[in-house]
Scaffold this active site. Structure first.
Site, short mmCIF file in Angstrom:
data_model
loop_
_atom_site.label_atom_id
_atom_site.label_comp_id
_atom_site.label_asym_id
_atom_site.label_seq_id
_atom_site.Cartn_x
_atom_site.Cartn_y
_atom_site.Cartn_z
N ASN A 157 0.85 -1.18 0.00
CA ASN A 157 0.00 0.00 0.00
C ASN A 157 0.88 1.23 0.00
OD1 ASN A 157 -2.16 -1.70 0.33
ND2 ASN A 157 -3.03 -0.57 2.03
N ALA A 160 -1.30 2.19 10.43
CA ALA A 160 -0.67 1.51 9.28
C ALA A 160 -1.65 1.35 8.13
CB ALA A 160 -0.16 0.14 9.72
N PRO A 174 -5.80 -10.48 8.26
CA PRO A 174 -6.54 -10.17 9.49
C PRO A 174 -6.70 -8.67 9.63
CG PRO A 174 -4.25 -10.78 9.98
CD PRO A 174 -4.46 -11.02 8.50
N PHE A 177 -7.63 4.88 11.89
CA PHE A 177 -7.58 5.90 10.84
C PHE A 177 -8.54 5.52 9.72
CE2 PHE A 177 -4.27 9.13 11.24
CZ PHE A 177 -3.73 8.76 12.46
N LYS A 216 -17.04 3.21 9.80
CA LYS A 216 -15.84 2.44 10.14
C LYS A 216 -15.64 2.37 11.64
CE LYS A 216 -12.84 2.47 7.01
NZ LYS A 216 -11.87 2.90 6.02
N LYS A 242 -15.46 -1.31 13.21
CA LYS A 242 -14.19 -1.82 13.77
C LYS A 242 -14.20 -1.85 15.29
CE LYS A 242 -11.54 -1.13 9.80
NZ LYS A 242 -10.36 -1.78 9.26
#
Ligand code: C5P
Length: 407
Positions: free
Chosen positions: A219, A283, A314, A334, A348, A352
């Protein structure tokens, strides 16, 4: 920030010997009007330009001038003075005062206080343009601003303009309003707050998922934001583990870095860092990895390119947020979005299971850039928009919010 935000804040103002010293009188007035308490140190040079009586009248406290003063040392000596402050401001910061501070010289009250302080220091340089541009002064500036952690000196100005000596160029001390704005900024950035005794894990950079020994999927991520966050948390005293994918950045001072390549390795390193109080997952994890990585280099074949079978990686953030008793008290993710930033970020956040999410609009040029415009969304429905600012400032602001959360 509102005017009232300097209420109870303590500013130690060191006044060096320059014609701009008269502007420091106005600065004291502005600071006090904003609710701050101000104490002053006047150098012998400064005393040529402003009188102790003016400073005492405006600040409401006696002026400190001598290093070895029986009176001062029994009431508030240089060590106590430097510790009393939330922020030390040097205005005007002369070439001489900056040279002393850059080189650890301590031969008067001002320079000794600057060495003894455990608080941030803001300097407002003021000098003739040729002096400011001299490589010796610039080397001292680079040294002062390059010190690590709390020792890093911040600068405001100097401004361009006509000088008292008749020359024109950079060297004029910043105006009192601009110095006040810098003071507000520094004090809102976590100064005076602490994360001592807290543990944090931060993920940063991309992951690299091999296809064969020479190729891979990855990425786009420079790691700059995550590294700045790790550093800012450490600056506030947290014990920080930085789990980093491949990036070209040095290990931030005081941070323990664990170097990984793949998402599976990143997850293992994060799990190994638990338990922590704070998890910041910045990340850019690859969503998929190749199923069955080739042991040797895949050859180009006449039949065309190979097909890659991908399997899901994962979700490290979701995993940490669902870690049961090992779940960190504060889990922050993020969201890099190109459209409908708020809607997607909020979705999100709940998907999450994290507590806060920092959303940035990546439709522009965020990748690899040194600045970022973000919005912080909290699970309780509140949000904060942060104007475009350096990734270092975003990191400091986030750390300040984290410290406030735990306070
Ligand atoms: O799902 P998406 O990649 O947009 O989510 C971004 C957030 O989730 C970031 O905080 C990122 O670090 C984290 N993440 C993760 N593990 C993944 C994918 C994303 O920790 N596999």
């Amino acid at each position: 920030m509102s005017e009232a935000s300097l209420n109870t804040r303590r500013i130690l103002l060191i006044i060096g010997g320059g014609i701009a010293a008269y502007k420091s009188l106005e600065l004291i007035r502005l600071l006090r009007r904003a609710g701050a308490s101000v104490r002053t140190v006047l150098t012998s040079g400064g005393a040529e330009f402003v009188t102790p009586l003016s400073l005492a009248s405006l600040s409401g406290h006696p002026v400190h001038q001598a290093l070895f003063s029986p009176d001062d040392e029994t009431t508030m000596g240089h060590i106590e003075l430097s510790r009393w402050a939330d922020l030390v401001v040097v205005a005007p910061a002369t070439a001489g005062l900056m040279a002393k501070a850059a080189n650890g010289m301590a031969d008067d009250l001002a320079s000794t206080t600057l060495l003894a302080t455990d608080k941030r220091v803001l300097m407002a340089p003021a000098m003739n343009v040729r002096m400011w541009q001299h490589p010796a002064v610039q080397a001292n500036v680079a040294r002062l601003t390059g010190f690590n952690g709390l020792h890093q000196v911040s600068l405001v100005g100097p401004d361009d303009g006509e000088m008292a000596c008749g020359e024109f160029g950079p060297g004029r001390m910043a105006e009192p309003e601009a110095i006040l704005a810098s003071i507000r900024h520094l004090l809102s950035d976590g100064s005076g707050q602490s994360l001592a005794g807290r543990r944090a894990v931060v993920t940063a950079g991309p992951t690299f998922e091999p296809i064969d020994p020479v190729r891979g999927l990855t990425n786009r991520s420079s790691g700059k934001q995550g590294y700045a966050i790790a550093r800012a948390l450490a600056e506030l005293g947290a014990e920080v583990t930085l789990v980093s994918g491949p990036v070209a950045l040095p290990v931030p001072e005081g941070v323990h870095r664990v170097w990984i390549e793949t998402a599976v390795e990143m997850k293992a390193a994060v799990d190994a860092a638990l338990p922590v109080d704070i998890a910041v997952m910045s990340a850019a994890v690859a969503d998929w990895r190749v199923d069955g990585v080739a042991g040797g280099k895949i050859k180009k074949a006449p039949g065309g390119p190979p097909s890659l079978a991908l399997i899901e990686n994962p979700d490290i953030l979701a995993g940490v947020a669902a870690a049961g008793p090992r779940r960190p008290a504060l889990v922050i993710g993020f969201a890099a979005e190109t459209t409908e930033v708020e809607q997607n970020a909020r979705a999100k956040l709940s998907r999450k299971g994290c507590d806060w999410i920092l959303a940035n609009d990546v439709s522009g040029d965020v990748f690899g850039a040194d600045s970022n415009a973000v919005t912080l969304f909290r699970r309780d429905g509140t949000s904060e928009d942060w104007d475009r600012q350096s990734k270092v400032d975003v990191a400091r602001k986030l750390s300040a919010r984290i410290a406030a959360h735990f306070a």
